[in-house]
Design an enzyme around this catalytic site. Structure first.
Site, PDB file in Angstrom:
ATOM      1  N   ARG A  49       0.823  -1.218   0.000  1.00  0.00           N
ATOM      2  CA  ARG A  49       0.000   0.000   0.000  1.00  0.00           C
ATOM      3  C   ARG A  49       0.854   1.265   0.000  1.00  0.00           C
ATOM      4  O   ARG A  49       0.350   2.352  -0.189  1.00  0.00           O
ATOM      5  CB  ARG A  49      -0.927  -0.011   1.217  1.00  0.00           C
ATOM      6  CG  ARG A  49      -1.961  -1.121   1.149  1.00  0.00           C
ATOM      7  CD  ARG A  49      -2.681  -1.248   2.457  1.00  0.00           C
ATOM      8  NE  ARG A  49      -1.742  -1.522   3.543  1.00  0.00           N
ATOM      9  CZ  ARG A  49      -2.078  -1.706   4.804  1.00  0.00           C
ATOM     10  NH1 ARG A  49      -3.339  -1.662   5.159  1.00  0.00           N
ATOM     11  NH2 ARG A  49      -1.166  -1.963   5.726  1.00  0.00           N
ATOM     12  N   LYS A 154       0.232 -19.156   4.664  1.00  0.00           N
ATOM     13  CA  LYS A 154      -0.575 -19.572   5.804  1.00  0.00           C
ATOM     14  C   LYS A 154      -0.759 -18.378   6.742  1.00  0.00           C
ATOM     15  O   LYS A 154       0.084 -17.474   6.713  1.00  0.00           O
ATOM     16  CB  LYS A 154       0.077 -20.743   6.516  1.00  0.00           C
ATOM     17  CG  LYS A 154       1.302 -20.361   7.361  1.00  0.00           C
ATOM     18  CD  LYS A 154       1.521 -21.286   8.512  1.00  0.00           C
ATOM     19  CE  LYS A 154       2.453 -20.645   9.497  1.00  0.00           C
ATOM     20  NZ  LYS A 154       2.249 -20.681  10.837  1.00  0.00           N
ATOM     21  N   HIS A 184       5.120 -23.792   4.701  1.00  0.00           N
ATOM     22  CA  HIS A 184       6.519 -23.906   4.281  1.00  0.00           C
ATOM     23  C   HIS A 184       7.177 -25.195   4.770  1.00  0.00           C
ATOM     24  O   HIS A 184       8.206 -25.589   4.255  1.00  0.00           O
ATOM     25  CB  HIS A 184       7.319 -22.671   4.681  1.00  0.00           C
ATOM     26  CG  HIS A 184       7.350 -22.434   6.153  1.00  0.00           C
ATOM     27  ND1 HIS A 184       6.418 -21.666   6.793  1.00  0.00           N
ATOM     28  CD2 HIS A 184       8.183 -22.883   7.099  1.00  0.00           C
ATOM     29  CE1 HIS A 184       6.695 -21.651   8.082  1.00  0.00           C
ATOM     30  NE2 HIS A 184       7.766 -22.372   8.301  1.00  0.00           N
ATOM     31  N   LYS A 188      10.345 -28.527   2.939  1.00  0.00           N
ATOM     32  CA  LYS A 188      11.563 -29.102   3.532  1.00  0.00           C
ATOM     33  C   LYS A 188      11.862 -30.468   2.919  1.00  0.00           C
ATOM     34  O   LYS A 188      10.973 -31.298   2.772  1.00  0.00           O
ATOM     35  CB  LYS A 188      11.380 -29.252   5.048  1.00  0.00           C
ATOM     36  CG  LYS A 188      11.390 -27.919   5.750  1.00  0.00           C
ATOM     37  CD  LYS A 188      11.383 -28.115   7.245  1.00  0.00           C
ATOM     38  CE  LYS A 188      11.395 -26.786   7.952  1.00  0.00           C
ATOM     39  NZ  LYS A 188      12.629 -26.028   7.716  1.00  0.00           N
ATOM     40  N   ASP A 241      -1.282 -21.713  15.439  1.00  0.00           N
ATOM     41  CA  ASP A 241       0.025 -21.361  14.899  1.00  0.00           C
ATOM     42  C   ASP A 241       0.793 -22.588  14.393  1.00  0.00           C
ATOM     43  O   ASP A 241       1.500 -22.511  13.394  1.00  0.00           O
ATOM     44  CB  ASP A 241       0.843 -20.657  15.999  1.00  0.00           C
ATOM     45  CG  ASP A 241       2.121 -20.034  15.456  1.00  0.00           C
ATOM     46  OD1 ASP A 241       2.067 -19.457  14.355  1.00  0.00           O
ATOM     47  OD2 ASP A 241       3.161 -20.124  16.137  1.00  0.00           O
ATOM     48  N   HIS A 246       1.454 -27.150  10.549  1.00  0.00           N
ATOM     49  CA  HIS A 246       2.688 -27.945  10.448  1.00  0.00           C
ATOM     50  C   HIS A 246       2.531 -29.363  11.016  1.00  0.00           C
ATOM     51  O   HIS A 246       2.893 -30.348  10.375  1.00  0.00           O
ATOM     52  CB  HIS A 246       3.837 -27.262  11.179  1.00  0.00           C
ATOM     53  CG  HIS A 246       4.102 -25.869  10.717  1.00  0.00           C
ATOM     54  ND1 HIS A 246       3.936 -25.477   9.418  1.00  0.00           N
ATOM     55  CD2 HIS A 246       4.532 -24.774  11.381  1.00  0.00           C
ATOM     56  CE1 HIS A 246       4.243 -24.191   9.304  1.00  0.00           C
ATOM     57  NE2 HIS A 246       4.606 -23.749  10.486  1.00  0.00           N
ATOM     58  N   LYS A 342       6.278 -23.557  23.023  1.00  0.00           N
ATOM     59  CA  LYS A 342       7.339 -22.555  23.084  1.00  0.00           C
ATOM     60  C   LYS A 342       8.058 -22.717  24.410  1.00  0.00           C
ATOM     61  O   LYS A 342       7.488 -23.217  25.373  1.00  0.00           O
ATOM     62  CB  LYS A 342       6.732 -21.162  23.007  1.00  0.00           C
ATOM     63  CG  LYS A 342       6.217 -20.819  21.620  1.00  0.00           C
ATOM     64  CD  LYS A 342       5.994 -19.333  21.488  1.00  0.00           C
ATOM     65  CE  LYS A 342       5.608 -18.964  20.080  1.00  0.00           C
ATOM     66  NZ  LYS A 342       6.684 -19.194  19.093  1.00  0.00           N
TER      67      LYS A 342
HETATM   68  N1  NAP Z   1       7.253 -13.762   8.459  1.00  0.00           N
HETATM   69  C1  NAP Z   1       7.337 -15.076   8.468  1.00  0.00           C
HETATM   70  O1  NAP Z   1       8.344 -15.683   8.875  1.00  0.00           O
HETATM   71  C2  NAP Z   1       6.180 -15.905   7.991  1.00  0.00           C
HETATM   72  C3  NAP Z   1       6.308 -17.310   7.988  1.00  0.00           C
HETATM   73  C4  NAP Z   1       5.264 -18.076   7.483  1.00  0.00           C
HETATM   74  C5  NAP Z   1       4.129 -17.459   6.992  1.00  0.00           C
HETATM   75  N2  NAP Z   1       4.018 -16.097   7.021  1.00  0.00           N
HETATM   76  C6  NAP Z   1       2.801 -15.474   6.497  1.00  0.00           C
HETATM   77  O2  NAP Z   1       3.154 -14.575   5.455  1.00  0.00           O
HETATM   78  C7  NAP Z   1       2.261 -13.480   5.431  1.00  0.00           C
HETATM   79  C8  NAP Z   1       3.053 -12.179   5.515  1.00  0.00           C
HETATM   80  O3  NAP Z   1       3.766 -12.173   6.734  1.00  0.00           O
HETATM   81  P1  NAP Z   1       4.850 -11.057   7.075  1.00  0.00           P
HETATM   82  O4  NAP Z   1       5.495 -11.513   8.333  1.00  0.00           O
HETATM   83  O5  NAP Z   1       5.707 -10.779   5.896  1.00  0.00           O
HETATM   84  O6  NAP Z   1       3.910  -9.789   7.375  1.00  0.00           O
HETATM   85  P2  NAP Z   1       4.355  -8.268   7.504  1.00  0.00           P
HETATM   86  O7  NAP Z   1       5.798  -8.159   7.831  1.00  0.00           O
HETATM   87  O8  NAP Z   1       3.350  -7.635   8.382  1.00  0.00           O
HETATM   88  O9  NAP Z   1       4.200  -7.685   6.018  1.00  0.00           O
HETATM   89  C9  NAP Z   1       2.986  -7.510   5.433  1.00  0.00           C
HETATM   90  C10 NAP Z   1       3.170  -6.894   4.037  1.00  0.00           C
HETATM   91  O10 NAP Z   1       1.893  -6.771   3.459  1.00  0.00           O
HETATM   92  C11 NAP Z   1       1.693  -5.382   3.046  1.00  0.00           C
HETATM   93  N3  NAP Z   1       0.259  -5.162   3.182  1.00  0.00           N
HETATM   94  C12 NAP Z   1      -0.485  -5.124   4.316  1.00  0.00           C
HETATM   95  N4  NAP Z   1      -1.784  -4.975   4.000  1.00  0.00           N
HETATM   96  C13 NAP Z   1      -1.849  -4.918   2.640  1.00  0.00           C
HETATM   97  C14 NAP Z   1      -2.907  -4.807   1.707  1.00  0.00           C
HETATM   98  N5  NAP Z   1      -4.166  -4.690   2.099  1.00  0.00           N
HETATM   99  N6  NAP Z   1      -2.615  -4.839   0.391  1.00  0.00           N
HETATM  100  C15 NAP Z   1      -1.343  -4.964  -0.048  1.00  0.00           C
HETATM  101  N7  NAP Z   1      -0.284  -5.065   0.804  1.00  0.00           N
HETATM  102  C16 NAP Z   1      -0.550  -5.045   2.110  1.00  0.00           C
HETATM  103  C17 NAP Z   1       2.574  -4.604   3.975  1.00  0.00           C
HETATM  104  O11 NAP Z   1       2.940  -3.357   3.449  1.00  0.00           O
HETATM  105  P3  NAP Z   1       1.969  -2.078   3.597  1.00  0.00           P
HETATM  106  O12 NAP Z   1       1.501  -2.061   5.015  1.00  0.00           O
HETATM  107  O13 NAP Z   1       2.840  -0.948   3.181  1.00  0.00           O
HETATM  108  O14 NAP Z   1       0.853  -2.330   2.646  1.00  0.00           O
HETATM  109  C18 NAP Z   1       3.791  -5.518   4.004  1.00  0.00           C
HETATM  110  O15 NAP Z   1       4.517  -5.398   2.795  1.00  0.00           O
HETATM  111  C19 NAP Z   1       1.306 -13.701   6.595  1.00  0.00           C
HETATM  112  O16 NAP Z   1       0.141 -14.334   6.125  1.00  0.00           O
HETATM  113  C20 NAP Z   1       2.066 -14.629   7.517  1.00  0.00           C
HETATM  114  O17 NAP Z   1       1.203 -15.417   8.305  1.00  0.00           O
HETATM  115  C21 NAP Z   1       5.025 -15.308   7.501  1.00  0.00           C
END
Ligand code: NAP
Length: 486
Positions: A49, A154, A184, A188, A241, A246, A342
């Site tokens: 955004r 997820k 993910h 693996k 979670d 998993h 945890k």
């Molecule tokens: N991080 C991990 O290790 C991990 C592992 C497994 C799964 N996941 C999954 O991956 C997804 C993302 O996780 P994350 O940790 O990367 O989240 P994050 O750090 O909060 O990042 C979210 C991203 O989405 C953008 N965003 C938020 N609302 C939006 C919208 N309505 N339209 C377009 N872009 C939008 C944000 O930028 P703006 O706010 O600028 O739009 C940011 O780029 C989640 O579903 C999470 O459960 C994450």
């Protein structure tokens, strides 16, 4: 045999400035580039955004992400970022914003002679999934002149009703064959190896049933606490979670029947059947815990409730243990014990297959020790591999049995493995859904756990750094099993 390079395509990466893209997705794409596995003309269009970002700023961000990931040659990956990364804001997410996105995608495809093959990758907070799917569908970005695939991170829903609603929305615009629901763990090598191990070795497959196995334990233990993710964890808990995704994936791959063919539909339908055969979870077959203060490797650890952002009287579970029964021909009477938590004593992700004792205790008269039964431990983290324990005669007199272990470590045999994201990203480009969760499977898993979400069992507190609450031991009552704490 290496698979052929995927057809030319582009990734439209929603959530392009998020943590997942920074730590996993971009480094994995770069690894694929280094391995020459990306197709000709490959492009990534980052979407978020943020309206202040430009192509140049996003490329700079990408360079920073790859630096943080530890890649050595910055000039090489800076060149790659310049050549591959583009940025487009989705601003307010209006139809005009999606139309602008569509125009940008088309312009990139023209500039790089791409045939219209697109991966719409939702690395977004789950509450942004519906509006994004709707936005893509309403503006016709669910189809293209090539193929369009929808990859969704997820969690897929937070209970049965929300998973059903999300599936209904997805299917309003996308056919199931276009959809790649991620977990993910499935990327693996050792998870995939479960299939190779079971179905490529007649020795194990013939013993993989109630006649030879007395119980199965699946453990995902973390040393880490909630860290700085309190807001997320307070709304999620360990069941959502870890268990629903998993642990359930590990369960279905361990317990599934032999598929009719080694292809996505056959494998995924066998996994769904496992979930349909699990007996409803009785509340006395599930133990919830939450870590109190404790110690790990001499370090004092505070309680979950004392972590910043956690409610002082939080009832959120940081530990779940459960006993499951799979009511089918293969597994009748074999308990499956699942456990995650945890702040446990050791970081490990493993599946322990505990085999039955020999039918006669032949050595009882000469060795009072009850011989250990054979155990096969498949480790997914931290050292991917497996270990088989068996009894041997210890040398000399008197005649004594001793347990020895045969060990296989992936890293020793094949060097370091990828994070798993490389595999998953490649599979989406190849159009292979084997390692992704089918819509029915996601619902079947939520169906199993939703009664616990409605009526959670009481919380038992456990010391941080221990193996969880003592109450978890009662799940083993009536079996000769004990929790594995290797
Ligand atoms: N991080 C991990 O290790 C991990 C592992 C497994 C799964 N996941 C999954 O991956 C997804 C993302 O996780 P994350 O940790 O990367 O989240 P994050 O750090 O909060 O990042 C979210 C991203 O989405 C953008 N965003 C938020 N609302 C939006 C919208 N309505 N339209 C377009 N872009 C939008 C944000 O930028 P703006 O706010 O600028 O739009 C940011 O780029 C989640 O579903 C999470 O459960 C994450």
């Amino acid at each position: 045999m290496k698979r052929p390079t995927p057809l030319p395509c582009m990734f439209v990466m929603f959530g392009a400035t998020g943590d997942l893209m920074h730590r996993k997705l971009l480094p994995a794409l770069y690894n694929l580039f280094e391995e020459k596995r990306l197709p000709r003309g490959f492009q990534v269009l980052g979407v978020s955004r943020d309206q202040s970002l430009t192509d140049a700023k996003f490329r700079k961000w990408g360079v920073g992400a790859l630096k943080d990931a530890g890649f050595p040659s910055s000039s090489k990956f800076a060149r790659w970022c310049d050549a591959v990364l583009q940025y487009q804001t989705i601003a307010q997410g209006s139809e005009a914003d999606y139309a602008a996105l569509g125009a940008r995608i088309a312009a990139i495809e023209r500039a790089h002679s791409l045939p219209g093959n697109r991966v719409m990758y939702l690395a977004l907070p789950p509450n942004a999934f519906p509006s994004t799917i709707e936005g893509l569908g309403k503006t016709g970005l669910n189809h293209s002149r090539g193929w369009t695939r929808l990859a969704i991170e997820k969690p897929f829903g937070h209970d049965l009703a929300s998973a059903r609603a999300l599936n209904a929305l997805v299917h309003k615009y996308f056919d199931e064959t276009q959809v790649y629901r991620g977990d993910h763990y499935l990327g693996k090598e050792s998870v995939q190896n479960l299939l190779a191990f079971r179905f490529g070795n007649a020795l194990f497959e013939s013993a993989w049933n109630r006649d030879h196995i007395r119980n199965v334990q699946i453990t995902v233990a973390e040393e880490l606490g909630v860290e700085n993710r309190a807001a997320y964890y307070e709304a999620t808990g360990a069941l959502r979670d870890m268990v629903q995704n998993h642990l359930t994936q590990m369960l279905t791959l361990t317990a599934m029947e032999v598929p009719a063919a080694f292809e996505a539909d056959a494998i995924r339908s066998e996994k769904i059947k496992v979930l349909q055969s699990v007996a409803p979870l009785r509340s006395n077959a599930v133990v919830y815990g939450q870590y109190a203060a404790g110690k790990l490797q001499g370090r004092k650890l505070r309680a979950y409730r004392d972590a910043p952002g956690v409610a002082a009287k939080s009832r959120v579970e940081t530990f779940v243990a459960m006993r499951m029964e799979i009511e089918n021909w293969r597994w009748q009477g074999v308990p499956f014990f699942l456990r995650t938590g945890k702040r446990l004593a050791k970081r490990t992700t493993e599946i322990a297959i505990n085999f039955r004792s020999p039918p006669i205790a032949l050595f009882r008269s000469i060795d009072a020790r009850v011989p250990h039964t054979n155990v096969l431990v498949i480790t997914l983290q931290p050292d991917e591999g497996f270990e088989l324990s068996f009894e041997v005669k210890s040398p000399g007199d008197p005649f004594r049995l001793q347990t020895q272990r045969m060990k296989f470590l992936y890293a020793e045999a094949f060097g370091n493995l990828s994070t798993g994201y490389e595999t998953l990203l490649l599979e989406v480009m190849q159009g292979d859904q084997t390692l992704f969760v089918h819509g029915e499977e996601a619902e079947a898993a939520w169906r199993l756990y939703t009664p616990l979400l409605r009526h959670p069992p009481p919380i038992h507190f456990y010391d941080a750094g221990s193996w969880g609450p003592a109450a978890a031991n009662r799940l083993l009552a009536g079996t000769d099993a004990s929790w594995s704490t290797r």
